[in-house]
Enzyme design. Structure first.
Site, short mmCIF file in Angstrom:
data_model
loop_
_atom_site.label_atom_id
_atom_site.label_comp_id
_atom_site.label_asym_id
_atom_site.label_seq_id
_atom_site.Cartn_x
_atom_site.Cartn_y
_atom_site.Cartn_z
N HIS B 260 0.85 -1.31 0.08
CA HIS B 260 0.12 -0.06 0.02
C HIS B 260 1.02 1.24 -0.10
CE1 HIS B 260 -3.92 -1.89 0.58
NE2 HIS B 260 -3.27 -2.71 1.18
N ASP B 323 -0.69 -4.93 5.75
CA ASP B 323 -1.58 -5.77 5.16
C ASP B 323 -1.62 -6.11 3.55
OD1 ASP B 323 -2.09 -3.02 5.09
OD2 ASP B 323 -4.58 -3.56 4.59
N GLU B 324 -2.22 -6.99 2.82
CA GLU B 324 -2.21 -7.36 1.39
C GLU B 324 -1.05 -7.02 0.59
OE1 GLU B 324 -7.07 -6.31 0.90
OE2 GLU B 324 -5.49 -4.41 0.97
N CYS B 325 0.07 -7.76 0.81
CA CYS B 325 1.04 -7.91 -0.09
C CYS B 325 0.88 -9.10 -0.99
CB CYS B 325 2.52 -8.17 0.80
SG CYS B 325 2.99 -6.49 1.53
N GLU B 375 -1.91 -9.90 9.21
CA GLU B 375 -0.93 -10.39 8.43
C GLU B 375 0.54 -10.23 9.25
OE1 GLU B 375 -3.12 -8.45 6.95
OE2 GLU B 375 -3.22 -8.85 5.00
#
Lengths: 684, 684
Positions: B260, B323-325, B375
């Site tokens: 992000h 988050d969200e890699c 995460e």
């Protein structure tokens, strides 16, 4: 069978709301191709439109200054509110579709009579704004924003060429922050509203018997003892001046002397003609306290105070009030009497004239031009003193004949709950003004709307100022011959909606206040009543009920608009019917309204007792129902050419006569048109 | 005869609007004696009430600090908005009717788990608020404001004794200022809303692929190249922190790493794992750019940046996202691959774990406790790291079992257009959480509503946050057994109205946007449609249409509430009818609604083509009409016990099935209850 009955009647619901919509709705696009206010001096309409989408950008060309950059930012922010489209503030100049060309700077401090003209040209592919200086740019940007409308192709402005400049150089709004303090956000959003309609003078009434609202560092007891703690600090005042300058608005402060000065005397009783002690006045009206014009110390105080304030306020004009001295403290003070004799001052007017002349010299010594209300004008008043006329066009014309410049406020007293039409038709060069020579006419600088604050709070003040002040702004900007009232009202509705984009609460505050006073989340029956009542005109309110500065202004009279739009439209419809010009649909509309009002009372009545604030509306609601029933009978009689029932007629006329009197400090605006219907039946 | 017909049908208009009023209106006083939210832990109701008039005053006793004085001022200002009564801010303590007794100070920087309890006692003659520290006072003042209601005796609070404290210590609202920038006034008014419902953590999501929103003086390219010029300056940030502290709210900043992070890389590409160049992302979704975890320079940068930010934000917790890699940049970078091999990191999760551990050490070195999304939790994660769970109660319970503290956000994603009931019933200790040991349960700190900002702007964000977040606030504050959905909805309506007093636009923005998109001043037919549609739930919106960060959010889907209140009430009514519990009046109500919707299309349809923004509603309006007609037929068949027409039934079920699909990115909330009616007929 119930179901069948429902099925039959249900469409009427839609017929009715259809009618209501038709009578209330203003479709800006269809009815008002150019919903501009004030109307520009010259317009050449074209064909087609320029569509505004996300690729829209602005380029500043020619002269540049920080004010133009912030004006561009504010313009794009307003355009985002108008459209919901996020615009890039850093559009590449070579891709910009709106070119702004400024020839040069305006004066460092805005001057009366500076060039405010602009030229705005819109083609299908873009727009161009040209002005001699930033003032014209500011005005032209507002015209552009007013032209924006939603279309089947998206948001767009119509193709048009506009050449515009103001008729009068002084176009003001006065806000009285003395009686009810108005916090900075109120001042700022009203400056935004002023910019939107091209007003250029904010007259800040800063001291009153009920409160001294500007911080003095030399005489701090002025605000510390002379207010309830609510006053403007000097940084806040500088902020407002900058805010106003950014919007092409001059700020003229008023410190009213020698009367309206009780709050000065709380901290500095030595300034007064009476013995004191003084306390902040909490009632409304004209009061006795007056400065002592006999003591040199009074002038020394004023000299130092004016020195501080003229340094704070950069405008060339300085308003010293000068109105409404009753002279009682002077009459009661032997020293003042002796002074009058010694100086051969025959009466208190002469004494005030002496005082005004001394004050004028102080103001002039601080390099300012004095402004005052009518009373400061005397035969020997210096010619540069500007007279603000609250007494009327005759007084204004007299000033102009005498060689003084002046501006009109009579007719623009927006605290008096008059109609937009009344304000609109008041002309600074009307009445006596029409007989002035060209040279004398040139001395009439313009006018100012005055928001005296006995009966307004930060919560409802916007609804008193707007939208009616937009009509006054048009009077002061547009050519004298622009005076069609129907056109004005049609455009006023569109402008009123757009003024919301600047954070003005004039449309939303009423709903909020109705919810609060009723305790309901959807007070729909109360809204039916609220839509047809308005505060009494002129000074009647204060005569109907005792008010103090601490009286809550949270009742229906405070929540409704000063001019009932529903009442106005119903009156128009009634006139159409009585003139024999009504369509069957208009007869039906008229009837639907009367049925609505007749039957509303039964629904509203049980709710009114739930709240202390609505209990007073019991007779108001009942009267509306009675009046509507009379109107309904009259309408049906007229329609069917029935002869009236003589006895009932007399009774009805009496009911209507009684209903003319305000109840709960409210006028019922259905009464006059129903009176016309009843008279038409009587004359049948 | 027309007149006679009108006279007959007119009362139905009122019958109908009466029904509508009954179904829509929430009379807070009558239906909800104590419209409090969150519901206090202990309430002892009494008899009578304490009337609030102009003589009302507050006295602070015991411990004093500046925050208490400003709290008193804000309390009186809010009370003025609630009542319209001007209160004197300098009431004499010995005359004050509201005594506030504070035992001592709270911590200089608000700490997680501080005492927030208060005791509020109201008698007919006055009120008393007692608290251990200013935090409890702030909460008690809000409870008092919620108790205020208008009565026949004026504004009053009921006699009651309340003992209150929160169930969870961490009660947060996250606002994502990265995707759509939210100006300071938006943040401030939402902090006011948070205070009103006793939320105590403002989680400020400050960096995203689409924008870096906090000023760094050490790395100024972060905001200069990483934003469109819209970011918070450090003085503004300090102002927000002070504003929040004044309201008993902690500010936890989030700088999301290692993913992000596109906006970081625009100015500092050396931080990235990819080659660049980077530009600010304008689409929504999960993107590839990720920080380079292999270079020491990355950690040196973060160390200096965290040093600057931890000094700016005083709170003990510091959120690093995590988050969200998607790992794509890592996979494509040979150096990263080599690094993984060298360090025996078997996959990208392990690589991120390595990164997180390094980051945690940096954060700890700056004396802060690290917080991150799910995460960041790995078996070796230090026990003081706080986990914010977006994956659900199972993930949260796993963290608690592992010894880490955590908070729940699953179920509180207010960007997903779920109902208040859904949010309300999500419990941090529900699901897996119920099986935790007491020690593990204590590690569940609370929860946070998350306002992700793909589909909100400053204009409509309030309507996404409020009033639903008040239901979440109750879940986090009130005892676990307070979970009656009907009671929640009844109180939510009252609280929603009161939230207006804090300047929140959640109720007014919709009207404004409907006016704008239609170009009408009174878009009443559009409002009928708007009241029964809502945005699709979950992530469906982004799948239905392509959006970018510059896409205008000015259509009906943006204007309507995430939860249609009319739809909800109609569904309730339908269930009552189908359960056989409906009164004749309720049958009539149901029918009136269906007639309204069936017939609205004919009125609305011609208007929709006037605007580019409403043209897409042509099928939406038509479908509503068709669905309502089906419902009407079904209702009448049910009422008259008629057998259904088999062929028509099949066709209708197909129409309803089609109507379930969103049109113009809108769900029609009339469809599900009409489906129930149709199924009931089918089963007849």
């Amino acid at each position: 069978m119930r179901a069948l009955k429902l099925r039959r009647t249900a469409p009427f619901f839609f017929l009715l709301i259809g009618l209501i919509t038709r009578i209330l709705k203003l479709d800006a696009q269809a009815a008002v191709p150019l919903a501009l206010m004030p109307m520009p001096a010259h317009i050449i309409p074209g064909n087609g439109q320029f569509v505004i989408d996300g690729s829209f950008g602005v380029a500043l060309q020619g002269y540049k200054e920080a004010r133009l950059v912030t004006a561009e930012d504010r313009f794009l922010a307003a355009l985002t509110r108008e459209t919901g489209i996020p615009f890039q503030q850093d559009a590449q100049p070579d891709q910009a579709k709106f070119i702004i060309q400024t020839s040069g700077p305006s004066d460092p401090v805005e001057q009366l009579g500076e060039d405010e003209s602009y030229h705005l040209k819109i083609t299908p592919s873009g727009a161009q704004l040209m002005a001699a200086n930033p003032l014209g740019v500011l005005h032209g940007l507002q015209t552009f924003l007013q032209l924006v409308r939603v279309t089947p192709q998206g948001f767009a402005v119509p193709v048009v060429a506009i050449d515009d400049q103001p008729r009068f150089a002084w176009r003001g709004l006065m806000i009285d922050a003395g009686r009810h303090f108005m916090p900075i956000p109120v001042i700022e959003r009203n400056l935004d509203g002023m910019e939107a309609v091209k007003l250029n003078v904010f007259h800040w009434h800063l001291s009153e018997n009920q409160g001294f609202r500007a911080e003095s560092k030399i005489f701090p007891l002025l605000q510390e003892k002379g207010s309830d703690g609510r006053y403007y600090t000097q940084p806040q005042i500088r902020g407002v001046i900058q805010y106003a300058r950014d919007r092409g608005i001059r700020v003229v402060p008023e410190f009213d002397v020698p009367c309206h000065t009780t709050s000065w005397f709380v901290g500095y009783p030595q300034l007064a003609s009476g013995k004191g002690p003084y306390k902040i006045e909490t009632h409304w009206g004209v009061f006795d306290p007056a400065m002592d014009p006999t003591r040199e110390s009074t002038y020394q105080f004023l000299d130092r105070f004016f020195g501080e304030m003229t340094a704070l306020f950069p405008d060339a004009y300085f308003h010293i009030g000068g109105d409404e001295c009753d002279g009682k403290e002077w009459d009661a003070n032997p020293r003042v009497q002796a002074f009058k004799q010694a100086h051969r001052l025959k009466d208190n007017a002469a004494l005030q004239s002496y005082f005004s002349a001394r004050v004028q010299k102080l103001v002039a010594a601080h390099h300012k031009i004095m402004e005052g209300w009518d009373e400061v004008l005397q035969p020997d008043t210096p010619k540069d003193v500007v007279i603000q006329s609250w007494r009327g066009p005759t007084a204004l014309a007299a000033a102009a004949r005498q060689g003084n410049r002046g501006l009109l406020s009579t007719g623009y007293y927006i605290d008096l709950n008059q109609s937009a039409a009344q304000h609109y038709l008041a002309d600074p060069l009307g009445g006596e003004g029409a007989s002035l020579t060209p040279e004398q006419r040139a001395r009439v600088l313009g006018g100012e709307a005055t928001m005296w604050s006995e009966f307004v709070t930060p919560e409802n003040v916007d609804s008193r100022i707007w939208p009616r002040t937009a009509a006054i702004a048009e009077r002061l900007w547009s050519p004298q011959e622009v005076r069609d009232v129907d056109s004005m009202y049609a455009r006023l509705g569109a402008i009123s909606q757009k003024l919301q984009y600047f954070g003005l609460d004039h449309l939303s505050s009423s709903e909020f206040m109705l919810q609060r006073m009723s305790g309901e989340t959807d007070p729909r029956y109360l809204k039916v009543l609220a839509a047809v009542v308005q505060p009494p005109e002129g000074y009647e309110r204060g005569q109907l009920k005792e008010y103090e500065s601490t009286t809550p202004l949270n009742r229906l009279v405070d929540a409704v608009s000063p001019e009932s739009e529903t009442g106005r439209r119903f009156a128009e419809l009634t006139k159409t019917i009585l003139a024999g010009n009504a369509s069957p649909e208009q007869w039906q509309e008229e009837r639907a309204w009367l049925v609505l009002w007749r039957d509303n009372d039964a629904k509203l009545q049980p709710l009114l007792e739930n709240s202390d604030l609505t209990a007073e509306l019991v007779p108001v609601s009942r009267t509306l129902s009675q009046v509507a029933a009379i109107g309904l009978k009259a309408l049906d009689d007229l329609r069917s050419h029935r002869a009236p029932d003589g006895a009932a007629l007399q009774n009805n006329l009496q009911v209507l006569k009684n209903a003319e009197k305000p109840e709960a400090v409210l006028r019922d605006m259905v009464v006059p048109p129903v009176g016309l219907l009843e008279q038409a039946v009587a004359g049948h």
